[in-house]
Design a protein around this motif. Structure first.
Motif, PDB file in Angstrom:
ATOM      1  N   LEU A  60      41.874  34.223  37.868  1.00 44.01           N
ATOM      2  CA  LEU A  60      41.767  34.346  36.411  1.00 44.01           C
ATOM      3  C   LEU A  60      43.125  34.745  35.838  1.00 44.01           C
ATOM      4  O   LEU A  60      43.686  35.781  36.200  1.00 44.01           O
ATOM      5  CB  LEU A  60      40.708  35.386  36.036  1.00 44.01           C
ATOM      6  N   ILE A  61      43.642  33.917  34.981  1.00 42.50           N
ATOM      7  CA  ILE A  61      44.874  34.219  34.253  1.00 42.50           C
ATOM      8  C   ILE A  61      44.484  34.671  32.852  1.00 42.50           C
ATOM      9  O   ILE A  61      43.788  33.949  32.133  1.00 42.50           O
ATOM     10  CB  ILE A  61      45.794  32.979  34.161  1.00 42.50           C
ATOM     11  N   ASN A  62      44.894  35.862  32.488  1.00 41.65           N
ATOM     12  CA  ASN A  62      44.631  36.345  31.132  1.00 41.65           C
ATOM     13  C   ASN A  62      45.934  36.839  30.513  1.00 41.65           C
ATOM     14  O   ASN A  62      46.699  37.581  31.141  1.00 41.65           O
ATOM     15  CB  ASN A  62      43.618  37.490  31.127  1.00 41.65           C
ATOM     16  N   ALA A  63      46.179  36.420  29.295  1.00 38.29           N
ATOM     17  CA  ALA A  63      47.391  36.817  28.575  1.00 38.29           C
ATOM     18  C   ALA A  63      48.631  36.564  29.428  1.00 38.29           C
ATOM     19  O   ALA A  63      49.477  37.431  29.601  1.00 38.29           O
ATOM     20  CB  ALA A  63      47.315  38.285  28.149  1.00 38.29           C
ATOM     21  N   ARG A  64      48.706  35.358  29.985  1.00 39.86           N
ATOM     22  CA  ARG A  64      49.873  34.917  30.752  1.00 39.86           C
ATOM     23  C   ARG A  64      50.190  35.827  31.946  1.00 39.86           C
ATOM     24  O   ARG A  64      51.349  36.002  32.324  1.00 39.86           O
ATOM     25  CB  ARG A  64      51.098  34.827  29.834  1.00 39.86           C
ATOM     26  N   SER A  65      49.177  36.413  32.540  1.00 41.65           N
ATOM     27  CA  SER A  65      49.358  37.269  33.712  1.00 41.65           C
ATOM     28  C   SER A  65      48.152  37.131  34.631  1.00 41.65           C
ATOM     29  O   SER A  65      47.073  36.726  34.198  1.00 41.65           O
ATOM     30  CB  SER A  65      49.531  38.735  33.294  1.00 41.65           C
ATOM     31  N   ILE A  66      48.347  37.453  35.898  1.00 38.59           N
ATOM     32  CA  ILE A  66      47.252  37.396  36.861  1.00 38.59           C
ATOM     33  C   ILE A  66      46.363  38.623  36.646  1.00 38.59           C
ATOM     34  O   ILE A  66      46.797  39.762  36.805  1.00 38.59           O
ATOM     35  CB  ILE A  66      47.796  37.387  38.305  1.00 38.59           C
ATOM     36  N   ALA A  67      45.124  38.379  36.230  1.00 41.16           N
ATOM     37  CA  ALA A  67      44.203  39.479  35.922  1.00 41.16           C
ATOM     38  C   ALA A  67      43.757  40.197  37.203  1.00 41.16           C
ATOM     39  O   ALA A  67      43.563  39.565  38.244  1.00 41.16           O
ATOM     40  CB  ALA A  67      43.004  38.949  35.162  1.00 41.16           C
ATOM     41  N   GLU A  68      43.574  41.502  37.102  1.00 44.01           N
ATOM     42  CA  GLU A  68      43.137  42.317  38.228  1.00 44.01           C
ATOM     43  C   GLU A  68      41.947  43.176  37.807  1.00 44.01           C
ATOM     44  O   GLU A  68      41.730  43.433  36.615  1.00 44.01           O
ATOM     45  CB  GLU A  68      44.284  43.206  38.724  1.00 44.01           C
TER      46      GLU A  68
END
Length: 558
Positions: free
Chosen positions: A391-399
């Motif tokens: 899942l990519i959220n806000a141009r970052s890899i979500a954790e």
């Protein structure tokens, strides 16, 4: 909403995000800077003197003083662009985006000078006795191009919603909900009533309100920003170094930030710079046309101060707050917006340089192997079980991602993804990711002397900044309506304006920003064309003023 967002993004690719737009905007500013002999430097001191009431009287025709015209125009520019816009620019383009905001402002000081001078010179009086001015009037009266004036006026009405009304209340409502848990609909409803009360009074009430709000809100925001920067004083020089050092190279991946190339930083910096100070857009000249003076060049000089205050001071402070605090490279727990989320095939990690490069190319529009995920994903007690999905959220890899339902209980079941997008809008997704816009700035303000209370400075700031912007843009819209359909049409515009203001308080954030990005350019392109065509006119007007003011003004009244 997702389909609308994609349409807006598609339009933006041909407008504000197109390769030609930043060069066009900066090119016009550079041309006039050289053509008119650096007026933003030559006339800066005189602009301050005029604003302070020297060399001027208030007996000339007009509806407002120089100061009221400036604060009305400033209230239209000092808004979400200074708080959320800077956060969005850095989030998209890295520190170098701030440098290009500076360049847009410096050259924009001249562009503002030119468009305001022409607007004031060709202003008219409407059927109700009020001043009406703006680019549509010099397009019509001097260029004899009513078709171009109509295009600009229609774009202004649309932009009143896409720039002045909708993104402002959207950011206010988001900030109030985050800081005080106020329901967005309640925030929108209350402020819509206040907005209606102010704009019904026309330019004189608008000018009276903005002349009181603007100085207070600017001072309060400056104090708050300095408190954060001074707390992180050891990061000031490194922050400035990153702004300058990354200008022609782009910013490498660092922390949760996946990197941004030169072209992206350049484009986003110029684009956000325009959204912040509106130099070249043609909006501020509408407010300045109402000023009491018989010398258009004098009002043009006053307008030079706008980009200086708006971008070179306020946006710089916001940028240094974000960069010195370090929050722009960190992930923070937040609820994901649907427009920010995308699921891709494979397990990606920031520790894998090859994968980071692939994501970098994908986000920057270069050749890549990233593929959207299509199909079902399994969720058990809020956790995703399906392997090889990121899942990519806000141009970052979500954790630390958790899927919930509306009552905040952990979701269990199957979810459908189409082209990487979640189809079930009833599912809430929470996790750690990068932040952008107002949320990023608010997080940065928490990293100062006020600690966890810093976000309230942003909340109050966005409330005042954005609300005053909405007030000013209502005036821009009603002057455009006056040109198009006459004074009797203004009441209908105001009703729709207030209604749109209310509805936007609970609409997806990114869609509002994307709408604003499109409508800004729809005004800017016709305006820049007209300015270039009238280059000889503005130079002759400037020369005539200089000759009539020799020897240099001391304490002489106009």
């Amino acid at each position: 909403m997702s389909e609308i967002n994609q349409i807006l993004l598609g339009l933006d690719q041909w407008l504000g995000s197109a390769f030609y737009f930043p060069y066009l905007l900066l090119g016009v500013g550079l041309f006039f800077t050289l053509y008119l002999g650096f007026p933003q430097i030559r006339f800066f001191k005189q602009a301050v003197n005029i604003l302070l009431g020297r060399h001027t009287t208030h007996t000339s025709q007009g509806d407002t003083t120089h100061f009221q015209a400036l604060t009305t125009a400033l209230s239209g520019t000092v808004g979400t662009g200074n708080i959320g816009g800077v956060g969005l620019a850095i989030y998209l383009g890295g520190p170098a985006a701030l440098f290009w905001m500076w360049m847009t402002a410096f050259l924009g000081m001249t562009t503002k000078y030119v468009e305001v001078t022409l607007s004031h010179k060709y202003r008219v009086t409407d059927s109700q006795g009020f001043i009406a001015g703006g680019p549509m009037y010099f397009m019509h009266r001097k260029l004899n191009a009513p078709w171009l004036a109509v295009i600009f006026a229609v774009a202004t009405v649309i932009s009143a919603f896409g720039t002045g009304s909708m993104p402002q209340i959207n950011n206010i409502a988001s900030a109030m909900e985050s800081s005080f848990s106020f329901e967005p609909m309640w925030t929108g409803g209350i402020l819509a009533i206040l907005l209606a009360f102010v704009i019904i009074g026309g330019i004189k009430r608008i000018a009276s309100v903005t002349s009181k709000i603007v100085p207070f809100m600017v001072l309060a925001y400056v104090i708050g920003a300095i408190s954060v920067i001074s707390f992180n004083y050891q990061n000031i020089l490194p922050s400035l170094g990153s702004i300058i050092g990354d200008v022609f190279t782009g910013t490498a991946a660092t922390g949760g930030f996946l990197g941004a190339g030169f072209a992206y930083a350049f484009n986003r910096g110029v684009n956000r710079g325009l959204f912040s100070n509106e130099a070249g857009q043609g909006s501020a000249p509408i407010a300045h046309a109402s000023a009491k003076t018989d010398q258009p060049v004098k009002e043009g000089m006053v307008a030079i101060l706008e980009p200086f205050i708006d971008t070179l001071i306020l946006c710089t402070l916001t940028g240094l707050v974000i960069l010195s605090s370090g929050v722009w490279t960190q992930k923070h727990t937040n609820q994901f917006d649907y427009s920010d989320m995308v699921f891709i095939q494979g397990q990606y990690s920031e520790s894998n340089k090859k994968q980071v490069n692939e994501l970098y190319n994908w986000l920057g529009g270069s050749e890549h192997s990233v593929k959207f995920y299509n199909g079902e994903i399994s969720i058990e007690k809020g956790k995703m079980l399906t392997p090889d999905v990121t899942l990519i959220n806000a141009r970052s890899i979500a954790e630390n991602v958790v899927f919930k339902v509306s009552n905040q209980k952990a979701f269990t079941g199957e979810l459908t993804l189409v082209d990487g997008k979640l189809m079930d809008s009833n599912v809430i997704v929470v996790g750690d990711s990068m932040l952008h816009s107002t949320k990023l700035t608010a997080e940065a303000f928490n990293k100062g002397w006020f600690q966890g209370y810093g976000e309230y400075i942003v909340t109050i700031g966005i409330l005042l900044f954005a609300f005053s912007t909405a007030i000013s843009w209502s005036y821009y819209g009603d002057r455009a309506m006056t040109y198009l359909f006459g004074s009797q049409s203004v009441i209908y515009f105001r009703i729709l304006y207030v209604a749109g203001f209310f509805v936007a308080s609970f609409v997806d954030t990114m869609i509002i920003w994307n709408l604003a990005a499109v409508t800004v350019v729809l005004m800017t392109l016709p305006n820049l064309l007209a300015l270039v065509l009238l280059r000889k006119d503005v130079k002759a007007t400037q020369q005539a003023y200089i000759e009539s003011s020799q020897p240099e003004l001391t304490n002489k009244k106009e």
